[in-house]
Design a protein around this motif. Structure first.
Motif: not given
Lengths: 128, 360
Positions: B339-349, B284-292
């Motif tokens: 890495d969402v199209r060049g933006k690094t998004r923090p997430a947690e297992v 799950e992302f701990t900040g903004p964004g949507i993984p693909r």
């Protein structure tokens, strides 16, 4: 979701973006057609204020649950304001694409570029 | 698009989707409804009330004969001897090297009669594989995909709606029975792909509209394949082609519970020696964004895995997904980045499920 509409006073880019020109600044957004094709917008990651945008190039993305769509800049210039309210309510891009769903305001670097954009009749013809 | 659309197959419910303005898209050779009112609304409707899915693109293979059980034990990863009459069982179909050909639900309809549901995109491949393996057995393996439309009625209100249209008892979870629903005799299965309670209905094609009309008129909202995907992702059910493939083994995919190596199924020899280097984990992302799907997973800044499913979670309001990561980084709580199209998004297992349906 709003009914299909294409305001007379706007200029249009064939990639389904609009520009509202006020002197040497312009407000950008995506058209009714663009938001309808994409479906409910769930995420808009705004570009930085101060960033440069170039006509016909992507400057941001809008995302629905299932899809990502590039947003193209109708004109060139520098971003002077972004619509921060969309962080919490990205669905405004669907419900009010020409009003509260605006994306960025840009200080234009070349107002002559405006002549390259489509008027509403030409844009509607493109949509068929 | 227009020309291709003419060659797409249509389910018996195609007219019903068109009349309510569903968005129809090509999917595995079929023209299928991806959404009606909107993916988020349809998703939440299934979690809070009930939704009805047309999943008639799914394929079916019937296996019958004196050696039906022995044959299925030979090809399916689970222990088919544990599958009793009126029961259902999840398994994978493996190649000799352990690569996954498909993931399947098998229903036991009688002492020597089984029905296996295939993924639409794999159906022809699966049937050819099963038919070839069956040559050594006293069984008949039949492609019966054309005999069934398939509807899924899912959500906390699903069984209440069904009760008003079924003659007789609905099957319990994971059970199956023949029953008349809205005047149509069908196979009613206590299974689904949403994590909610509910049933799947295997219906003769000419009876599909009668069942659809009765259930949608009684509170089941039509739900498209878009929400089907976000619903299954929240509860961490695998999607073949994303989370499972011929290049991946079922153990790394976390399907060890459905892989019984001592039954000697095709692929079991290869899998005995497998110690997965990568594991499929929910995150799950701990900040903004949507993984693909296809986004790289970064661990300590280095590419170390790949997202196989990703979306916004309508229930959690965050970006969620499934990703293959190194086995040593698969524990819940492990910090990763995507890495969402060049933006690094923090997430947690995370543990599965990412979202736990209420009352289940």
């Amino acid at each position: 979701m709003a009914e299909a509409s294409y305001p007379e006073e706007l200029k249009y880019h064939p990639e389904h973006d609009w520009a509202r020109i006020e002197g040497d600044t312009a407000t950008f957004g995506i058209t009714w057609y663009a938001q309808d094709s994409l479906g409910e917008v769930v995420f808009f990651d705004p570009p930085e204020v101060g960033a440069t945008v170039t006509a016909n190039e992507s400057y941001a993305e809008v995302e629905s649950v299932k899809a990502v769509s590039d947003v193209f800049s109708p004109l060139s210039g520098e971003i002077v304001e972004v619509n921060e309210a969309l962080s919490d309510d990205p669905e405004k891009i669907n419900s009010d694409p020409y009003g509260e769903g605006w994306l960025v305001k840009v200080k234009l670097s070349d107002t002559a570029e405006v002549d390259t954009l489509l008027d509403v009749a030409a844009y509607k013809e493109l949509l068929g | 698009m227009e020309a291709a659309a003419e060659t797409l197959r249509k389910t018996p419910l195609h007219d019903r989707h068109e009349v309510v303005g569903a968005r129809l898209v090509p999917f595995a050779g079929w023209e299928m409804p991806v959404q009606y009112e909107g993916i988020k609304d349809e998703h939440l409707r299934v979690r809070s009330q009930a939704g009805l899915f047309d999943v008639s693109h799914m394929g079916e293979v019937e296996t019958s004969g004196p050696q039906a059980q022995d044959f299925l034990q030979h090809v399916l990863s689970n222990d088919v001897e544990k599958l009793g009459e009126g029961g259902s069982q999840y398994s994978v179909l493996c190649r000799e090297d352990g690569g996954v050909l498909d993931d399947l639900f098998t229903y036991r309809l009688g002492p020597e009669r089984y029905l296996t549901v295939t993924n639409a995109s794999n159906h022809d491949k699966d049937f050819a594989w099963l038919a070839r393996q069956a040559e050594e057995y006293d069984v008949e393996v039949k492609d019966v995909a054309a005999d069934y439309a398939m509807l899924a009625l899912q959500g906390p209100d699903a069984r209440g709606i069904l009760a008003r249209h079924i003659e007789g008892e609905a099957p319990a979870r994971m059970k199956t029975t023949t029953a008349t629903v809205a005047g149509v005799e069908c196979l009613v299965c206590g299974t689904g792909y949403t994590g909610e309670d509910g049933v799947e209905l295997m219906v003769p094609p000419d009876g599909a509209t009668a069942v659809w009309d009765a259930l949608t008129a009684d509170g089941a909202a039509p739900v498209g394949l878009g929400a089907r995907d976000t619903l299954r992702l929240e509860v961490c059910f695998h999607l073949y082609g994303n989370d499972l493939s011929e290049d991946r083994d079922p153990l790394g995919a976390g399907l060890g519970w459905a892989v019984k190596l001592d039954t000697g199924f095709i692929g079991s020899d290869a899998l005995k020696d497998v110690e997965p280097q990568e594991k499929l984990v929910p995150f799950e992302f701990t900040g903004p964004g949507i993984p693909r799907p296809g986004n790289p997973v970064l661990i300590e800044g280095k590419e170390a895995g790949v997202v196989t499913s990703g979306s916004l979670s309508p229930c959690l309001g965050t970006g969620i997904g499934l990703a293959y990561v190194p086995a040593g980084k698969a524990d819940p709580g492990t910090a990763i980045e995507i890495d969402v199209r060049g933006k690094t998004r923090p997430a947690e297992v995370r543990k599965k499920p990412l979202y736990a349906p209420k009352g289940t």
